[in-house]
Write an enzyme that holds these catalytic residues in place. Structure first.
Site, mmCIF file in Angstrom:
data_model
loop_
_atom_site.group_PDB
_atom_site.id
_atom_site.type_symbol
_atom_site.label_atom_id
_atom_site.label_comp_id
_atom_site.label_asym_id
_atom_site.label_seq_id
_atom_site.Cartn_x
_atom_site.Cartn_y
_atom_site.Cartn_z
ATOM 1 C CB SER A 76 -0.945 -0.077 1.316
ATOM 2 O OG SER A 76 -1.486 -1.072 1.269
ATOM 3 C CD GLN A 77 -0.597 6.897 -1.512
ATOM 4 O OE1 GLN A 77 -1.817 6.366 -2.137
ATOM 5 N NE2 GLN A 77 -0.492 8.296 -1.383
#
Ligand code: SAH
Length: 226
Positions: A76-77
């Site tokens: 994930s970012q």
């Protein structure tokens, strides 16, 4: 006890360069990103994100972006990790957290810095094995891993003070919701492949209390194991 990351030369990999890059990312999350919880920012300053992705991509580890981890999945970012973690901690630090979608293991490692026990479930065996290896290498010993379809949670270790779902779904399984403690909090991306809303759920006196925390983009929560 929360986990401490073992920061020997081998584990830190890129050494000082990576620490500087990590510090810059933290400043960005605090500034433009609007992340306010210093506990979360500290945890993310500690966990070496470059060790949760393939070496070929390590130079991009401290960009605020999702990156491929193989098997059509992504880490994930960082902003999303920060926001979801902050959302879980807002009304008190949970003791035991369940994560659905271990992926690289990065989100679980960040949580492991903050809470006593993390239980995480991953449906792709290869990813689950790699994540386990990373926890071991970093000396993170408060994460329990399971290879399974996590849509129905991990009943054996329930109830959980917090549940974080890191793959997108249109609807959460009742069995998963039942594993949340009465004072608990759940954060999940709700919606289809076109994009989702981050939803925070808390059990209230008159049913579930729901809050929308903004748009996010996750890979889908899938059935079965692979
Ligand atoms: N939290 C991860 C990012 C997750 S990407 C990280 O920090 O890197 C989403 C992950 O959820 C993928 O690895 C995918 O295989 C997994 N996943 C999808 N459906 C699942 C399910 N039903 N049970 C468990 N894991 C699932």
């Amino acid at each position: 006890m929360t986990a401490m990351v073992r920061l020997d030369r081998e584990a830190s990999g890129l050494g000082m360069t990576s620490q500087r890059a990590r510090d810059r990312l933290i400043e960005r999350l605090r500034g433009e990103g609007g992340i306010r919880d210093e506990r979360v920012l500290d945890a993310m300053r500690t966990v070496p994100r470059h060790l949760f992705i393939d070496e070929a991509l390590a130079s991009r580890a401290y960009e605020d972006t999702a990156l491929p981890i193989g098997r059509a999945q992504t880490i994930s970012q960082p902003w999303v990790v920060a926001r979801m973690t902050e959302a879980l901690l807002e009304s008190g630090v949970p003791r035991k957290v369940l994560e659905i979608g271990t992926g690289s293991g990065y989100q679980a490692a960040v949580l492991a810095m903050l809470v006593e026990q993390v239980c995480t479930v991953e449906r792709i065996d290869e990813l689950q094995r790699l994540a386990r290896r990373r926890f071991r290498k970093l000396g993170i010993d408060n994460v329990r891993c399971r290879y399974d379809d996590g849509r129905v949670g991990w009943a054996e270790h329930a109830p959980f003070d917090a549940i974080i779902v890191t793959a997108a779904t249109a609807a959460l399984d009742a069995a998963l919701l039942q594993q949340l403690a009465p004072h608990g909090v759940l954060v999940a991306p709700i919606g289809g492949s076109g994009g989702q809303q981050l939803l925070r759920l808390r059990p209230g006196e008159a049913g579930w209390q729901q809050e929308l925390l903004g748009p996010v983009s996750f890979v889908p929560l899938l059935g079965g194991t692979a």
